[in-house]
Design a protein around this motif. Structure first.
Motif, mmCIF file in Angstrom:
data_model
loop_
_atom_site.group_PDB
_atom_site.id
_atom_site.type_symbol
_atom_site.label_atom_id
_atom_site.label_comp_id
_atom_site.label_asym_id
_atom_site.label_seq_id
_atom_site.Cartn_x
_atom_site.Cartn_y
_atom_site.Cartn_z
ATOM 1 N N SER A 162 0.842 -1.184 0.000
ATOM 2 C CA SER A 162 0.000 0.000 0.000
ATOM 3 C C SER A 162 0.879 1.238 0.000
ATOM 4 N N VAL A 163 0.744 2.077 -1.027
ATOM 5 C CA VAL A 163 1.499 3.329 -1.120
ATOM 6 C C VAL A 163 0.526 4.485 -0.912
ATOM 7 N N VAL A 164 0.722 5.218 0.172
ATOM 8 C CA VAL A 164 -0.197 6.280 0.569
ATOM 9 C C VAL A 164 0.506 7.621 0.432
ATOM 10 N N THR A 165 -0.177 8.599 -0.166
ATOM 11 C CA THR A 165 0.360 9.956 -0.239
ATOM 12 C C THR A 165 -0.099 10.744 0.977
ATOM 13 N N GLY A 166 0.866 11.254 1.747
ATOM 14 C CA GLY A 166 0.512 12.024 2.927
ATOM 15 C C GLY A 166 1.744 12.375 3.739
ATOM 16 N N ASP A 167 1.537 13.164 4.784
ATOM 17 C CA ASP A 167 2.611 13.594 5.672
ATOM 18 C C ASP A 167 2.610 12.688 6.897
ATOM 19 N N ALA A 168 3.603 11.813 7.002
ATOM 20 C CA ALA A 168 3.663 10.858 8.106
ATOM 21 C C ALA A 168 3.905 11.539 9.445
ATOM 22 N N ALA A 169 4.318 12.811 9.436
ATOM 23 C CA ALA A 169 4.533 13.521 10.695
ATOM 24 C C ALA A 169 3.226 13.963 11.335
ATOM 25 N N LEU A 244 13.011 15.139 7.081
ATOM 26 C CA LEU A 244 11.565 15.042 6.945
ATOM 27 C C LEU A 244 11.060 16.406 6.496
ATOM 28 N N ARG A 245 10.251 16.440 5.444
ATOM 29 C CA ARG A 245 9.955 17.727 4.803
ATOM 30 C C ARG A 245 9.299 18.731 5.740
ATOM 31 N N SER A 246 8.507 18.258 6.675
ATOM 32 C CA SER A 246 7.891 19.186 7.621
ATOM 33 C C SER A 246 8.856 19.623 8.710
ATOM 34 N N GLN A 247 10.078 19.047 8.726
ATOM 35 C CA GLN A 247 11.108 19.439 9.698
ATOM 36 C C GLN A 247 12.372 19.875 8.972
ATOM 37 N N GLY A 248 12.198 20.632 7.894
ATOM 38 C CA GLY A 248 13.338 21.099 7.118
ATOM 39 C C GLY A 248 14.330 21.854 7.969
ATOM 40 N N LEU A 249 15.588 21.914 7.509
ATOM 41 C CA LEU A 249 16.632 22.581 8.270
ATOM 42 C C LEU A 249 16.309 24.065 8.453
ATOM 43 N N PRO A 250 16.576 24.636 9.612
ATOM 44 C CA PRO A 250 16.291 26.052 9.840
ATOM 45 C C PRO A 250 17.129 26.943 8.937
ATOM 46 N N GLN A 251 16.543 28.068 8.569
ATOM 47 C CA GLN A 251 17.277 29.046 7.774
ATOM 48 C C GLN A 251 18.246 29.817 8.660
#
Length: 396
Positions: A162-169, A244-251
């Motif tokens: 099963s391949v689900v599109t979504g944000d696992a966070a 993790l895309r919702s935890q991208g590195l700080p600017q």
């Protein structure tokens, strides 16, 4: 971390789910390892049609294969892949790291597995083979284009997890056909600085979560979930994964600092081998100290292109020039904090990875030394000559 119970199963999986089925015909290869020639260290272009031998050699070497840039907003070309202004957003990870993570995960036949950040689908396929049934594997991928690519690649291998599109966070699907909604294994292929507690909640007690803990110097982390809702574990191999895309590195910015916070604070360092600590010991920390610096300070010292030693959390910054001239800016005195952690670590017997681990509870998460119930910041405070209050506050 214990060795895998069935090492031959993983070797068989690597044959039955071949990596080349998950690599596009044109991509950017980045060799890994100390023996990489300098000319290839930053990466090189591979094209299966124009130079098939080079493509096959890259695919079956210990190379990271970059397959997407800037979340798909930038076309993957040789020039774009080499440009410092673009950032990889999907890659087939180093085979040595993939196998290390799967050994720690120790998937058994019949296990229900969640694969977070499936990318092009290779690790999902390996997990499906190890579980013995692709219906037992659920993959969560935030990028819809990558999710479609993973589905197509897996189907070529005769696999249909099963391949689900979504944000696992922020939200997780349940395992197909399983009424209690729990997984036996959670496999994460992106760097994580704040572990979503949902991953612990959705793992069966006694189950394992393996992820790249990445704040910012990454190490594989294997957690075991307990009946009380906590998870504890230890660190393994050093690694580097895209966040993790919702935890991208700080600017890197000084926004929000005012007054004295923005004024440089200067002092001299005694950088000789007898100093406590000297710059070199912080520049090349032992693995245990590396984990503590990354977790408590937020960075470890590194050498910039100009030869200066830098330490930064994205807002505050410490710079050492010529090994002796220290400049600190921002609200935190990062170098002072790093020195304090080093001194406390030394007084505590210089613990290595065999004494250092990580705990996640519904209320908090932290690195510990010896005792999983006590944050390392508290342990080190007790042995420090001066209380590192700013360091202790990092874990809360």
């Amino acid at each position: 971390m214990p060795p895998p119970p069935q090492p031959d199963a993983l070797a068989d999986a690597l044959i039955r789910v071949p990596r080349h089925e998950f690599i596009p015909s044109r991509a950017w290869a980045v060799p890994q390892g100390a023996g990489t020639p300098p000319a290839a260290a930053s990466g090189y272009w591979i094209d299966q049609h124009r130079d098939p031998d080079r493509w096959w050699r890259a695919v079956y070497s210990d190379s990271v294969i970059v397959t997407q840039l800037d979340g798909g907003r930038t076309e993957l070309t040789p020039a774009n892949a080499a440009a410092p202004s673009t950032a990889p957003s999907c890659a087939a990870s180093s085979p040595l790291l993939v196998t290390a993570g799967l050994r720690h995960l120790a998937v058994r036949p019949g296990d229900r597995v969640l694969d977070v950040g499936g990318g092009t689908g290779w690790t999902s396929g390996l997990c499906a083979y190890l579980a013995g049934d692709d219906a037992l594997v659920t993959t969560v991928e935030i990028d819809p284009d990558l999710a479609r690519t993973a589905t197509e690649n897996l189907a070529r291998c005769g696999l249909h997890p099963s391949v689900v599109t979504g944000d696992a966070a922020t939200g997780l699907p349940g395992p197909d056909g399983d009424s209690d909604g729990l997984f036996d294994r959670v496999h994460v292929t992106c760097g994580v600085t704040d572990i979503p507690y949902a991953w612990v909640e959705r793992t069966r007690p006694g189950g394992h979560i393996v992820l790249p803990y990445n704040p910012p110097i990454g190490r594989l982390l294997r957690l075991t979930v307990h009946e009380d809702g906590s998870a504890t574990g230890r660190f393994g191999e050093e690694c580097s994964y895209m966040p993790l895309r919702s935890q991208g590195l700080p600017q890197s910015t000084n926004a929000g600092t005012t007054g004295a916070d923005t004024q440089p604070r200067l002092r001299s360092l005694d950088s000789g081998p007898g100093s406590d600590p000297d710059t070199e010991s912080l520049l090349h920390p032992a693995p245990g100290l590396q984990v503590l610096l990354a977790s408590l300070v937020g960075d470890e010292p590194w050498i910039s292109g100009s030869g200066s030693v830098l330490l930064t959390d994205g807002v505050s910054r410490a710079t050492v020039e010529d090994g002796t001239r220290l400049t600190q800016t921002g609200p935190r005195d990062l170098w002072d904090e790093a020195e304090s952690v080093h001194r406390a670590w030394t007084r505590h017997g210089r613990p290595g990875l065999d004494r250092i681990g990580f705990t996640v509870t519904p209320q908090r998460q932290y690195v510990w030394i010896d005792d999983p119930s006590v944050p390392a910041a508290h342990t080190l405070d007790k042995s420090a000559d001066t209380a590192p209050t700013t360091v202790g506050a990092s874990l809360g």
